[in-house]
Design a protein around this motif. Structure first.
Motif, mmCIF file in Angstrom:
data_model
loop_
_atom_site.group_PDB
_atom_site.id
_atom_site.type_symbol
_atom_site.label_atom_id
_atom_site.label_comp_id
_atom_site.label_asym_id
_atom_site.label_seq_id
_atom_site.Cartn_x
_atom_site.Cartn_y
_atom_site.Cartn_z
ATOM 1 N N LYS A 21 6.076 10.458 -3.152
ATOM 2 C CA LYS A 21 5.298 8.810 -2.892
ATOM 3 C C LYS A 21 3.631 9.077 -3.084
ATOM 4 O O LYS A 21 3.275 10.052 -2.722
ATOM 5 N N LEU A 23 0.051 8.984 -2.451
ATOM 6 C CA LEU A 23 -0.611 8.921 -1.304
ATOM 7 C C LEU A 23 -1.813 7.725 -1.446
ATOM 8 O O LEU A 23 -2.159 7.660 -2.518
ATOM 9 N N GLU A 24 -2.153 7.186 -0.416
ATOM 10 C CA GLU A 24 -3.198 6.021 -0.322
ATOM 11 C C GLU A 24 -4.535 6.864 -0.316
ATOM 12 O O GLU A 24 -4.547 7.970 -0.240
ATOM 13 N N SER A 25 -5.468 6.482 -0.914
ATOM 14 C CA SER A 25 -6.643 7.121 -1.056
ATOM 15 C C SER A 25 -7.587 7.274 -0.068
ATOM 16 O O SER A 25 -8.704 6.403 0.348
ATOM 17 N N LYS A 26 -6.901 7.534 1.376
ATOM 18 C CA LYS A 26 -7.512 7.727 2.480
ATOM 19 C C LYS A 26 -8.311 8.976 2.567
ATOM 20 O O LYS A 26 -8.085 9.902 1.855
ATOM 21 N N LEU A 71 -2.690 15.701 0.569
ATOM 22 C CA LEU A 71 -3.668 14.800 0.356
ATOM 23 C C LEU A 71 -4.990 15.396 -0.270
ATOM 24 O O LEU A 71 -5.582 15.008 -0.860
#
Length: 92
Positions: A21, A23-26, A71
């Motif tokens: 998946k 990942l969101e750019s958190k 991340l």
């Protein structure tokens, strides 16, 4: 023995899930804060239920650590690609 099986399954499952998946750019700091809250909630749940089943704490900790490391790895990969682009632009 059962806790070791759950820990191994959580590790392998989270590696598969987070690597497939995008990942969101958190930010890593926000993800660390969220992970700390999840782990603290697991500890509080463990204490309040007087449980002897340590997987209540171990599984969320493993999942959060795999999430943070994935991340962080993606962030380092983006930084490295950006540095390579800047180097190519500088050279020619």
């Amino acid at each position: 023995m059962l806790e070791i099986i759950f820990a191994a399954a959580a590790f392998v499952g989270s590696l598969i899930y987070f690597n497939k998946k995008p990942l969101e750019s958190k930010s890593v700091w926000k993800a660390m804060g969220l992970s700390i809250l999840i782990i603290l909630a697991a500890i509080v749940f463990f204490v309040l239920t007087n449980s002897r089943f340590m997987s209540i704490i171990i599984v969320p900790t493993i999942i959060c650590s795999v999430y943070i490391s994935t991340l962080y790895r993606e962030m380092l990969t983006r930084i490295h690609k950006r540095q390579q682009q800047l180097l190519k632009q500088r050279e020619g």
